[in-house]
Design an enzyme around this catalytic site. Sequence first.
Site, PDB file in Angstrom:
ATOM      1  N   SER A 151     -26.781 -48.808  59.065  1.00  0.00           N
ATOM      2  CA  SER A 151     -26.137 -47.897  58.125  1.00  0.00           C
ATOM      3  C   SER A 151     -27.016 -47.677  56.892  1.00  0.00           C
ATOM      4  O   SER A 151     -28.138 -47.189  57.002  1.00  0.00           O
ATOM      5  CB  SER A 151     -24.759 -48.449  57.756  1.00  0.00           C
ATOM      6  N   ASP A 211     -18.565 -41.268  64.904  1.00  0.00           N
ATOM      7  CA  ASP A 211     -19.042 -41.693  63.589  1.00  0.00           C
ATOM      8  C   ASP A 211     -19.299 -40.466  62.726  1.00  0.00           C
ATOM      9  O   ASP A 211     -19.955 -39.526  63.181  1.00  0.00           O
ATOM     10  CB  ASP A 211     -20.342 -42.489  63.784  1.00  0.00           C
ATOM     11  N   HIS A 233     -18.692 -46.124  63.894  1.00  0.00           N
ATOM     12  CA  HIS A 233     -19.721 -46.585  62.975  1.00  0.00           C
ATOM     13  C   HIS A 233     -19.644 -48.099  62.793  1.00  0.00           C
ATOM     14  O   HIS A 233     -18.567 -48.683  62.745  1.00  0.00           O
ATOM     15  CB  HIS A 233     -19.545 -45.911  61.607  1.00  0.00           C
TER      16      HIS A 233
END
Length: 312
Positions: free
Chosen positions: A146, A240, A270
Amino acid sequence: MSGPVTPAVAAHELDPQIAEVLRTVEVKADERAPSAADPLVRDDIAPLRGRSLPIRLYPGPRHDCVIVFFHGGGFVKGDLDSHDAQARMLCEVTGRPAVSVQYRLAPEHRFPSAYEDAVEAVRWVHEHAGKLFDGAAARIAVAGSSAGANLALGAALALASSPSAPVAQLLVCPFTSGDPTLPSRTEFAEGFGLTSRAVEWFIEAYVSDPAQRQDPRFAPVLAENLGVLPPTVLFSAGLDPLRDDARVLSKRLRASGVHVLASEEPTLPHGYFKYAGLSEAAEEAVVRMTTAFRDLLDDLSADVAYPEEELK
């Protein structure tokens, strides 16, 4: 090295084990306790210019390369404990020593603080690899999830063609553009864990000026020359808001001649790295991901030449 094959599934079919978790309570990486104590894993400090960053060192049996890992958390949260399991698994599967970096967080430290920490931390680990891990080669790979993938990618760009340039990178569910107009921002705006509203909140906490959204240090996919980047393992989630960040990055990397092994996991949301112990699908994806990164590092160590055609 060949790409993974994923089964066809119905659109927006969330993995049922993760769906059950989301119906009860969100499993946040930064709320998970660190793994059981390991006498070989140790905490240390990286003294950088004008500041010091906490780091955690994970020894590995192969010293041909050191992995520098950056945790996720939207540039706002996360630490060495929250992503201990992820860094530990990278070390265990690849067999390489790893350094997890606790970079400065927003809103106390706004852009480009985390970016600068990432670049300097990778350079510092490169310069001290042999001391951090007895006999380790001064070769670096970067990895992150991320926001951490954003920082790993930014560091690889900044250090390209320098002695500290990473030889490989692993990017998991990367945040790469901050573009709110990408289709996945609307398609998966809510209902799959991370929401588009949360993404915007994280961005606003990190950047102090909207114009910074166009800065390649914040949005590395906008960098002019992505062709300087090393071979890349890129794993993303099909459900996501940041799915299209990964798609755009993958397309641009390939167009720039970078060798990419990409996999979009169709039933996962995600941050599925954190669901590995709760979902068979997440566990299987994480195993494929870390194994692919190990194989890439093995090939690089053996100086294997890649074919001209791009990896799928």
